[in-house]
Scaffold this motif. Sequence first.
Motif, PDB file in Angstrom:
ATOM      1  N   ALA A 178       0.848  -1.188   0.166  1.00 46.12           N
ATOM      2  CA  ALA A 178      -0.105   0.076   0.134  1.00 46.12           C
ATOM      3  C   ALA A 178       0.891   1.404   0.001  1.00 46.12           C
ATOM      4  O   ALA A 178       2.023   1.267   0.694  1.00 46.12           O
ATOM      5  N   ILE A 179       0.486   2.341  -0.823  1.00 46.47           N
ATOM      6  CA  ILE A 179       1.285   3.407  -0.734  1.00 46.47           C
ATOM      7  C   ILE A 179       0.024   4.647  -0.440  1.00 46.47           C
ATOM      8  O   ILE A 179      -0.938   4.806  -0.997  1.00 46.47           O
ATOM      9  N   ILE A 180       0.588   5.525   0.661  1.00 41.13           N
ATOM     10  CA  ILE A 180      -0.360   6.428   1.015  1.00 41.13           C
ATOM     11  C   ILE A 180       0.154   7.966   0.621  1.00 41.13           C
ATOM     12  O   ILE A 180       1.713   7.985   1.290  1.00 41.13           O
ATOM     13  N   LEU A 181      -0.426   8.780   0.290  1.00 40.15           N
ATOM     14  CA  LEU A 181       0.123  10.264  -0.067  1.00 40.15           C
ATOM     15  C   LEU A 181      -0.882  11.110   0.882  1.00 40.15           C
ATOM     16  O   LEU A 181      -1.909  10.841   1.059  1.00 40.15           O
ATOM     17  N   GLY A 182       0.066  11.806   1.633  1.00 48.11           N
ATOM     18  CA  GLY A 182      -0.552  12.795   2.665  1.00 48.11           C
ATOM     19  C   GLY A 182      -0.878  12.190   3.865  1.00 48.11           C
ATOM     20  O   GLY A 182      -0.661  10.961   3.927  1.00 48.11           O
ATOM     21  N   PRO A 183      -1.655  13.025   4.710  1.00 52.12           N
ATOM     22  CA  PRO A 183      -2.164  14.320   4.278  1.00 52.12           C
ATOM     23  C   PRO A 183      -0.962  15.307   4.742  1.00 52.12           C
ATOM     24  O   PRO A 183      -0.016  15.219   5.170  1.00 52.12           O
ATOM     25  N   GLY A 184      -1.181  16.346   4.274  1.00 54.32           N
ATOM     26  CA  GLY A 184      -0.017  17.458   4.376  1.00 54.32           C
ATOM     27  C   GLY A 184      -0.373  18.554   2.936  1.00 54.32           C
ATOM     28  O   GLY A 184      -1.163  18.402   2.408  1.00 54.32           O
ATOM     29  N   SER A 185       0.427  19.608   3.061  1.00 54.03           N
ATOM     30  CA  SER A 185       0.326  20.655   2.118  1.00 54.03           C
ATOM     31  C   SER A 185       0.445  20.234   0.818  1.00 54.03           C
ATOM     32  O   SER A 185       1.609  19.450   0.485  1.00 54.03           O
ATOM     33  N   ILE A 312      -6.637  -0.857   3.709  1.00 56.44           N
ATOM     34  CA  ILE A 312      -5.428  -1.559   3.071  1.00 56.44           C
ATOM     35  C   ILE A 312      -5.809  -3.051   3.287  1.00 56.44           C
ATOM     36  O   ILE A 312      -5.575  -3.877   2.064  1.00 56.44           O
ATOM     37  N   LEU A 313      -6.358  -3.590   4.091  1.00 57.03           N
ATOM     38  CA  LEU A 313      -6.467  -5.015   4.219  1.00 57.03           C
ATOM     39  C   LEU A 313      -7.828  -5.524   3.288  1.00 57.03           C
ATOM     40  O   LEU A 313      -7.893  -6.516   2.880  1.00 57.03           O
ATOM     41  N   GLY A 314      -8.636  -4.378   3.283  1.00 59.79           N
ATOM     42  CA  GLY A 314      -9.862  -4.768   2.514  1.00 59.79           C
ATOM     43  C   GLY A 314      -9.853  -4.640   0.972  1.00 59.79           C
ATOM     44  O   GLY A 314     -10.436  -5.203   0.056  1.00 59.79           O
TER      45      GLY A 314
END
Length: 326
Positions: A178-185, A312-314
Amino acid sequence: MPKVVVIGGGTGLSTMLRGLKEKPIDITAIVTVADDGGSSGILRSEMDVPAPGDIRNVMIALADAEPILSKVLQHRFQSGNGLAGHSLGNLILVAMKEITGDFVTGVKELSKVLAVRGRVLPSSADQIVLKAEMEDGTIVSGESKIPQAGKRIRRVFLEPPDAAPLEEALEAIEAADAIILGPGSLYTSIIPNLLVPGVAEAIIASPAQKIYVCNVMTQPGETDGYTAYDHLAAIEAHAGGARIVDAVVVNDGDIPREVLRRYAEQGAVPVEPDRERIEAAGRTVVADRLVKTSRYLRHDAKRLSDRIHDLILGGRPGLHRQSEGR
């Protein structure tokens, strides 16, 4: 154990990681080094190092260190000729670079001292400058100056454009479940990572579940008037127009009027989830009450990490079993 790569920088990313590190996942954080303001800006120009501030925050968020040690690393000197304004953690990271001879090695060694859960990597070990082309055609140079310009952003780009990606970061993306972007500006913490050559391409090529965690509020001078769909569109435009996100996590919880009033005075409003447009684009939307309110809004780290872990798991049946078998 699922391998999860998180990409971004700033306070929002650190908050989320405090929740995610409690989950049974293997975390690699890939962090922007485009910051040029405050202590980070001074150190990168005077000591020839990538900006250490966001790296420091993420390391502390993932650390199992005693609370007092975290406070020491976050301590910012209030006085002293040449010392005032500097974070002790930033100074230690620069010292580790000089001791080990390499910034990335210094980050790894300090991570051991702090018992960091997972890995923290800069997206590039090069010194990079973030620039923005505004809708009126003007160019603004410097991450800290972009939101202050008071103009709408057309695009952001890096100088030099051929900054070298960190090979370990690309390898982590390739191996991710899994690849997660953010949170953030959006333009100054998340997108700069995608502009490092090879990073966006690696994400696009990855079969991993790709998740964008949207900010709760708009950011004055950066995302004025943006809905969650607008955030998604900007990310993918800077990734060459390719699909880079499968699911978008948004807040749909109520925010107290007094808090809204304070943010409105600064020009910030809640980000409209814009669920229908995101779903029409073929993406999953996960909406929940994801904020904690005090004087400032912050993501609820536990609730947000719960939703992400479920996703992620689902998102890929058998993922947990497959990952453990690697």
